[in-house]
Design an enzyme around this catalytic site. Structure first.
Site, PDB file in Angstrom:
ATOM      1  N   HIS A  34       0.858  -1.180   0.000  1.00  0.00           N
ATOM      2  CA  HIS A  34       0.000   0.000   0.000  1.00  0.00           C
ATOM      3  C   HIS A  34       0.893   1.227   0.000  1.00  0.00           C
ATOM      4  CE1 HIS A  34       0.668   0.299   4.377  1.00  0.00           C
ATOM      5  NE2 HIS A  34       0.472  -0.998   4.369  1.00  0.00           N
ATOM      6  N   ASN A  50       2.048   6.937  14.945  1.00  0.00           N
ATOM      7  CA  ASN A  50       1.193   7.132  16.120  1.00  0.00           C
ATOM      8  C   ASN A  50       1.802   8.264  16.953  1.00  0.00           C
ATOM      9  OD1 ASN A  50       0.004   6.807  18.829  1.00  0.00           O
ATOM     10  ND2 ASN A  50      -0.986   5.039  17.872  1.00  0.00           N
ATOM     11  N   ASN A  89      -4.227  23.644  10.577  1.00  0.00           N
ATOM     12  CA  ASN A  89      -3.640  23.153   9.322  1.00  0.00           C
ATOM     13  C   ASN A  89      -4.053  21.701   9.132  1.00  0.00           C
ATOM     14  OD1 ASN A  89      -2.165  22.272   7.160  1.00  0.00           O
ATOM     15  ND2 ASN A  89      -0.157  22.491   8.176  1.00  0.00           N
ATOM     16  N   THR A  90      -4.950  21.482   8.207  1.00  0.00           N
ATOM     17  CA  THR A  90      -5.338  20.106   7.899  1.00  0.00           C
ATOM     18  C   THR A  90      -5.103  19.861   6.420  1.00  0.00           C
ATOM     19  OG1 THR A  90      -7.112  18.462   8.100  1.00  0.00           O
ATOM     20  CG2 THR A  90      -7.763  20.683   7.470  1.00  0.00           C
ATOM     21  N   SER A  91      -4.951  18.592   6.085  1.00  0.00           N
ATOM     22  CA  SER A  91      -4.564  18.287   4.706  1.00  0.00           C
ATOM     23  C   SER A  91      -5.668  18.686   3.731  1.00  0.00           C
ATOM     24  CB  SER A  91      -4.233  16.807   4.571  1.00  0.00           C
ATOM     25  OG  SER A  91      -5.311  16.013   5.015  1.00  0.00           O
TER      26      SER A  91
END
Ligand SMILES: [Fe+2]
Length: 604
Positions: free
Chosen positions: A21, A311, A529-531
Site C-alpha cells: 500500500h 502514532n 492546518n489540515t490536509s
C-alpha cells in the site's frame, strides 16, 4: 557491495516502494534528495499500491534526467522473503485484508520485471529488506552521526519490529520480532473490529481514544504479551488474519462481549473505551521496547520508522518519558517512506559513501506549479480571481482577512509534501480560536467523523508560549499539551493535547510570513492546518485538483500560488459544469514535457 559509480560522476539513484500500500518513488542526485512522491497523488486512488509509474516519471522529470541516466534503483523489500512469508501464511496475497490479491505476485521475479517494463529502467536494481528500508529512511535523514533505530509496522517480509544500531558502519540489526507477532497488526485488528478501515482507520482509533476511559486494559493485555529482549507475542486465538478474510476471530468478540462495529455504525462509549485501552497498551509496550533499545545501544538519539511510528500520541510519550535525548521520526514513516530508504541504501551501495549530505528539514519533494503555469488554467476556467503576482505581502493580508472572518482557505504553495501530513504546501487553513470551526471543517469541508481533531501550525519562535514543547516539531509527529493563554478550541483535543507543526521561516518562508501576518492582526501565531483533501481522496496534487475541491466542498477561498479565488464570487452552477470543463481541458502533460502524464492542462 562493490561501488559501481565512477568517481566524480553525478550519481542519480532512485527508490521504489510498491505492491502493498502507498507506493512511492524517490530520487537522489549526488547524495541529495531531489524528488519524492506517492503514486496516489497522481493517480487519485487513495493508498494506491500499484507500481508508481507516475511518481517515478515525476521524479525523473524533476531531476532533469531520463531513465537511462539512473545509476541504480533501490527496491524497498525482498520479493523472495515476502513471498515465503505469504506462502507460510497460506495465502497467495498475504494476510487477509492486508494483502495483495494479485496472483502474479506469486512470482518473486515479478517486481523486477514490472520495474523493467513499467519504468523503463535497464540499470542495476538493488533490493533491500523492508525494515532496512524503513530504518534507512529514518537514520540517514536524521542528521545524527550515530543512533538507535526502531522500526515497527504491520509486517515487512517476516519482521514486524527490528532493533538497530546505526552509525558510520551502517545499519546493524541486533534483534527482531517476526510475523505474525506484530504491534501493527494488533492495532490494525482492533481498528477493523472498531469498524474502521485497516491501513487507513488507525488514525481514527488514535483520535477516538481520548474520548474513552481505559476500561479494557486487562482484555487488551491478553491479546499481546511483551517479553524480554524486545520480543512480543500475540495470542493468536484472538486473531484470524492468518486464515480468514477478517483480522479478528470470534474469540475476540467474546473477549469484549460485543460484535464488531459495522463500518459507519454508531460510535458508543464502548468503542471509545476500547480505543483508549488499545492506545494505552501500545504506548506501554513501545515505551518498554525503546528502553530495551536504549539499554542495548547506549545511544542518546532515537530514530523511528514504520507505520506504527505515525502514532504521534505514542511518539509524544516516547519523547517525554523515554530514555533518549533526541528523537527523529521519518515523516513518511509508512511504506511510502520505504522508497526514500531504498534510494539511500542504493546510493550508499553505489557510491561507497557512508552518509547523506543533508538531513531532512521539510517534506516538500513533490511537484510544484508556478504562477505563470497557473494563470492560463484560471483564464481557461473563466473564474474570477485576484492576481497578487509580485505583491506577496498584499496576498497574505488578503488571506488573513478571510481567515480572521472565519473562512476556510485552501492553501496551495510550493512543492507537494510526501507523507500523510500536509505541512503548508497543500493545506486547508482556518482560525483555531473559532469554536465552531472543528465541527464545520469535519462536516462541510473534510466530510469525515465529527470526533476527529485538527492540528495546528505555529511559528517556531512562538511554540513554547502555546504548547508544552521545548523543541522544534516540523513534521507534526508528536502530541503535547496545549498551554496557551488563548482559547484554541479548533485544535485542542478533548484531553487538552494538540499535534503542532512548528514552522521555521528559513524552511517555509511564505507560510511563516502568513502565520506572522495572522499574529499581527489577531495576536494568534497559530492556524488550523489540515490536509487539503476531502474524505476518501488523496491530498490534492495539482491546481486542477484544488479547483475541483473548491467547487465540490465547503472551502471558502483558494490560494493558488499568487492567485486568490473566492467561492462567493464563483458563479452558481460552476461546480456542476466541472466534469465538462475538465473533459474539455484535459490534455496530457506530455505535450509540455514529452515524457510524463500529469494533471496540469496546457492551453495552447
Ligand atoms: Fe512497512
Amino acid at each position: 557491495m562493490i561501488p559501481i559509480a565512477r568517481a566524480g560522476h553525478k550519481v542519480n539513484v532512485g527508490g521504489i516502494s510498491a505492491h502493498f500500500h502507498e507506493s512511492a518513488a524517490a530520487l537522489l542526485q549526488g547524495g541529495r534528495l531531489a524528488a519524492a512522491a506517492e503514486e496516489e497523488r497522481f493517480s487519485r486512488l487513495k493508498h494506491d499500491p500499484r507500481l508508481p509509474v507516475r511518481a517515478f516519471r515525476f521524479c525523473l522529470r524533476q531531476g532533469g534526467i531520463g531513465p537511462q541516466e539512473l545509476t541504480a534503483l533501490g527496491y524497498y523489500e525482498s520479493p523472495v522473503e515476502k513471498l515465503s512469508r505469504q506462502l507460510w501464511a497460506g495465502l497467495p496475497g498475504g494476510p487477509g485484508e492486508l494483502g495483495d490479491s494479485d496472483f502474479a505476485w506469486l512470482d518473486p521475479a515479478a517486481p523486477e520485471r514490472a520495474i523493467r517494463e513499467g519504468l523503463g529502467h535497464e540499470g542495476p536494481i538493488l533490493t533491500f529488506d523492508h525494515h532496512r528500508s524503513h530504518a534507512a529512511s529514518a537514520f540517514y535523514f536524521s542528521g545524527f552521526e550515530e543512533a538507535a533505530v526502531l522500526t515497527v509496522d504491520g509486517v515487512g517480509e517476516w519482521a514486524t519490529t527490528v532493533y538497530w544500531r546505526a552509525g558510520a558502519s551502517g545499519l546493524e540489526p541486533f534483534e527482531r520480532v517476526e510475523f505474525p507477532h506484530s504491534l501493527g497488526l494488533l492495532y490494525s485488528t482492533l481498528t477493523s473490529y472498531l469498524g474502521f478501515e485497516v491501513n487507513d482507520g488507525e488514525y481514527k482509533v488514535m483520535g477516538l481514544a481520548p474520548y474513552g476511559a481505559p476500561r479494557y486494559l486487562a482484555e487488551v493485555r491478553r491479546l499481546v504479551a511483551s517479553l524480554e529482549r524486545g520480543q512480543l507475542r500475540l495470542d493468536l486465538r484472538y486473531f484470524d488474519f492468518l486464515r480468514g478474510r477478517r483480522m479478528f476471530s470470534p474469540a475476540l468478540c467474546d473477549l469484549f462481549g460485543a460484535p464488531p462495529r459495522a463500518r459507519g455504525g454508531e460510535l458508543l462509549p464502548f468503542h471509545a473505551d476500547l480505543a483508549r485501552s488499545l492506545q494505552q497498551v501500545l504506548e506501554e509496550v513501545l515505551l518498554e521496547k525503546v528502553r530495551y533499545l536504549h539499554a542495548q545501544t547506549g545511544s542518546e538519539d532515537l530514530c523511528l520508522a514504520g507505520g506504527v511510528a505515525l502514532n504521534c500520541v505514542a511518539n509524544g510519550r516516547i519523547r517525554r518519558e523515554g530514555p533518549f535525548r533526541r528523537l527523529f521520526v521519518q515523516p513518511a514513516a509508512g511504506d511510502s517512506g520505504g522508497a526514500l530508504g531504498a534510494a539511500v541504501l542504493a546510493h550508499l551501495a553505489t557510491t561507497g559513501s557512508r552518509s547523506l549530505r543533508e538531513p531532512l528539514r521539510h517534506t516538500g519533494w513533490g511537484p510544484e506549479w508556478s504562477a505563470e503555469e497557473i494563470a492560463p488554467l484560471l483564464a481557461a476556467a473563466g473564474l474570477p480571481f485576484l492576481d497578487f503576482r509580485g505583491r506577496e505581502a498584499e496576498l497574505l493580508e488578503a488571506v488573513v482577512d478571510r481567515l480572521a472572518a472565519g473562512q476556510v482557505v485552501g492553501w496551495f504553495h510550493g512543492r507537494m509534501e510526501i507523507g500523510p501530513r500536509a505541512l503548508g504546501a497543500r493545506s486547508l487553513l482556518a482560525d483555531p480560536r473559532d469554536p465552531g470551526m472543528r465541527e464545520r471543517l469535519n462536516a462541510q469541508v473534510k466530510k469525515r467523523e465529527s470526533f476527529r481533531p485538527f492540528a495546528p501550525s505555529v511559528l517556531e519562535s512562538e511554540a513554547a508560549a502555546h504548547f508544552a514543547l521545548d523543541h522544534p516539531s516540523p513534521f507534526m509527529l508528536e502530541t503535547c499539551a496545549v498551554r496557551s493563554p488563548l482559547d484554541l478550541p479548533a485544535i485542542t483535543h478533548v484531553d487538552g493535547s494538540a499535534r503542532p507543526q512548528t514552522v521555521d521561516p528559513e524552511v517555509a518562508p511564505r507560510y511563516a510570513a502568513l502565520l506572522a501576518a495572522f499574529q499581527r492582526r489577531t495576536g494568534c501565531p497559530i492556524l488550523v492546518n489540515t490536509s487539503f483533501n476531502v474524505a476518501g481522496e488523496p491530498i490534492v496534487a495539482t491546481p486542477t485538483d484544488a479547483l475541483l475541491s473548491l467547487g465540490t466542498s465547503g472551502i471558502d477561498a483558494l490560494v493558488l500560488e499568487d492567485f486568490l479565488l473566492d467561492r462567493a464570487s464563483i458563479p452558481a452552477g460552476w461546480a456542476a459544469m466541472l466534469p465538462v470543463w475538465l473533459a474539455r481541458q484535459r490534455s496530457p502533460f506530455a505535450r509540455r514535457e514529452g515524457a510524463i502524464e500529469r494533471d496540469l492542462y496546457t492551453f495552447v
